[in-house]
Design an enzyme around this catalytic site. Structure first.
Site, PDB file in Angstrom:
ATOM      1  N   HIS A 199       0.682  -1.040   0.029  1.00  0.00           N
ATOM      2  CA  HIS A 199      -0.218  -0.218   0.033  1.00  0.00           C
ATOM      3  C   HIS A 199       0.835   1.249  -0.153  1.00  0.00           C
ATOM      4  O   HIS A 199       1.943   1.255   0.516  1.00  0.00           O
ATOM      5  CB  HIS A 199      -1.034   0.088   1.114  1.00  0.00           C
ATOM      6  N   ASP A 256      -0.211   4.131   0.940  1.00  0.00           N
ATOM      7  CA  ASP A 256      -0.538   5.323   1.989  1.00  0.00           C
ATOM      8  C   ASP A 256       0.131   4.996   3.333  1.00  0.00           C
ATOM      9  O   ASP A 256       0.550   3.731   3.754  1.00  0.00           O
ATOM     10  CB  ASP A 256      -2.230   5.242   2.119  1.00  0.00           C
ATOM     11  N   GLU A 292      -5.181   1.577   2.226  1.00  0.00           N
ATOM     12  CA  GLU A 292      -5.043   0.223   2.765  1.00  0.00           C
ATOM     13  C   GLU A 292      -5.304   0.533   4.319  1.00  0.00           C
ATOM     14  O   GLU A 292      -5.908  -0.198   5.047  1.00  0.00           O
ATOM     15  CB  GLU A 292      -3.792  -0.351   2.654  1.00  0.00           C
ATOM     16  N   GLU A 293      -4.828   1.897   4.723  1.00  0.00           N
ATOM     17  CA  GLU A 293      -5.000   2.042   6.153  1.00  0.00           C
ATOM     18  C   GLU A 293      -6.384   2.636   6.699  1.00  0.00           C
ATOM     19  O   GLU A 293      -6.729   3.011   7.771  1.00  0.00           O
ATOM     20  CB  GLU A 293      -3.871   2.848   6.537  1.00  0.00           C
ATOM     21  N   GLU A 298       3.853  -6.531   3.783  1.00  0.00           N
ATOM     22  CA  GLU A 298       3.559  -5.789   5.229  1.00  0.00           C
ATOM     23  C   GLU A 298       5.030  -6.388   5.847  1.00  0.00           C
ATOM     24  O   GLU A 298       5.433  -7.350   5.581  1.00  0.00           O
ATOM     25  CB  GLU A 298       2.500  -6.199   5.844  1.00  0.00           C
ATOM     26  N   HIS A 319       2.771   2.166  12.527  1.00  0.00           N
ATOM     27  CA  HIS A 319       1.755   3.085  13.394  1.00  0.00           C
ATOM     28  C   HIS A 319       2.347   3.936  14.573  1.00  0.00           C
ATOM     29  O   HIS A 319       1.721   4.085  15.523  1.00  0.00           O
ATOM     30  CB  HIS A 319       0.599   1.979  13.775  1.00  0.00           C
TER      31      HIS A 319
HETATM   32 ZN    ZN Z   1       0.418  -1.678   6.370  1.00  0.00          ZN
END
Ligand code: ZN
Length: 389
Positions: A80, A82, A144-145, A169, A356
């Site tokens: 992803h 983003d 995706e987030e 990931e 995150h």
């Molecule tokens: Zn991710």
């Protein structure tokens, strides 16, 4: 071809410098166009043909599908484009400026997961399209987030003509063959407010909600009797009552009440069936109590992901990395690729522990093993003559 770490760093630096936050909160949500443009430019210069897909109804959001070689048995490296939002004050460096310190590259998305793309770029440089028996593809998705609108749009547009997908990931290059699914839902009960001295003056939403909660807990119990998978740290499906809001005073009949909950499913369960199961339990409460119960979704949800450990893809990843397949506690786009019919693994450099988070980083020592594994996967799946599926 040897790893060019300065080139990796320079590519990642440019990706990190283009903020591409996706978020359900509109003031945070941003376009991912610049990230997609950088990737498309670099991949085109390596001979890939690039298709940029605007996401319907999501202005400023794009997927990129880049392909080298021909055939329908290809290997897709998917990630992803983003990131999650960030709090600049909690960062020790500028989150949008890649900063190297003590063998780590710090920056927003360094590990989740802008750092995956330059690793793929390193692995594919020098590949001769004429020698490929099957195509190598790179997919960069939007959102995706947040809503996973990129993966959804790709599925709605007919999916991918490929046989294998690697979702990069951060897993420390350990192959992941399953994760839980997730639903986040809302139940809003609309009764009628009134003076508390006489129950006939209203219709209590709070009392109906009491019954709703009882049904949800009973449903959870039934699901936990039916489903169990010891491959997860939490082997059962879970349902968490997260928050509730309703009523306005002790002497008023509660007119409205809203509950939010999540449900984390395990392979074998399907979000559509779960929603239907919940609806079937709420409808009789609404009918019996003659009030409205509105069951709605807070985000579209992700189905659980499962890829057989004995599939060729998982076996190959296990062999190449020397790490046995396992499960993770986070959701990814992997179930979308399974739904499109691809063998799928979640495996990429970096650690989810840094995702995150403020001061997100990727360890430089992770890059070379990742690039080598990606190269060997390309050799295995794209440079050899494959048996037809
Ligand atoms: Zn991710």
């Amino acid at each position: 071809m040897s790893l060019d770490l300065p080139r990796y760093r320079s590519f990642l630096k440019q990706l990190v410098a283009e903020p591409s936050v996706s978020c359900a909160v509109p003031s945070w949500d941003m376009s991912n166009q610049r990230v997609i443009e950088h990737l498309a430019n670099w991949l085109e210069s390596l001979g890939f043909s690039c298709e940029v897909m605007p996401i319907p109804n999501h202005p400023g959001k794009f997927n990129l599908l880049a392909t080298l070689g021909k055939g329908d048995g290809g290997l897709v490296f998917a990630g992803h484009s983003d990131t999650v939002p960030y709090d600049e004050h909690l960062w020790q460096s500028n989150p949008l400026e890649l900063t190297e310190k003590e063998g780590r590259l710090y920056g927003l998305g360094a590990t989740d997961m802008k750092g995956f793309f330059p690793a793929v770029l390193e692995a594919v440089k020098g590949l001769d399209a004429r020698k490929l028996k099957q195509p190598v593809m790179l997919l960069a998705t939007a959102d995706e987030e947040s809503s996973m609108s990129g993966a959804r749009a790709l599925a709605e547009a007919g999916g991918l003509k490929a046989r294998y997908a690697v979702v990069g990931e951060p897993t420390g290059m350990r192959p992941i063959h399953m994760h839980k699914g997730i639903l986040m839902e809302s139940v809003r009960v609309k009764g009628a407010a009134g003076h508390s001295s006489n129950p006939a003056l209203g219709n209590s939403a709070l009392e109906a909600m009491h019954e709703v909660i009882g049904e949800l807990i009973q449903y959870r119990h039934e699901l936990q009797q039916r489903y169990h998978n010891p491959g997860f740290a939490v082997a059962l499906p879970t349902l968490n009552l997260g928050c509730i809001h309703g009523g306005d005073g002790a002497n008023r009949i509660c007119g409205e009440c809203e509950l939010h909950f999540d449900l984390r499913s395990i392979p074998g369960m399907h979000n559509d069936e779960l929603r239907a199961g919940i609806t079937a339990r709420l409808t009789p409460i609404a009918e019996q109590r003659q009030l409205d119960i509105v069951f709605s979704t807070l985000f579209e949800g992700v189905d659980p992901f499962y890829q057989n450990e004995n599939s060729e893809l998982i076996r190959t990843c296990e062999h190449l990395t020397g790490q046995s397949p396992t499960s993770v506690a986070f959701a990814t786009e992997a179930p979308f690729f399974r739904e499109m019919g691809l063998q799928t693994v979640v495996m990429g450099p970096g650690s989810i522990d840094q995702a995150h988070q403020s001061n997100e980083y990727i360890e430089l020592s992770q890059i070379e093993p990742a690039v080598n594994t990606i190269r060997r996967m390309i050799e295995h799946f794209c440079l050899r003559e494959m048996p037809s599926a």
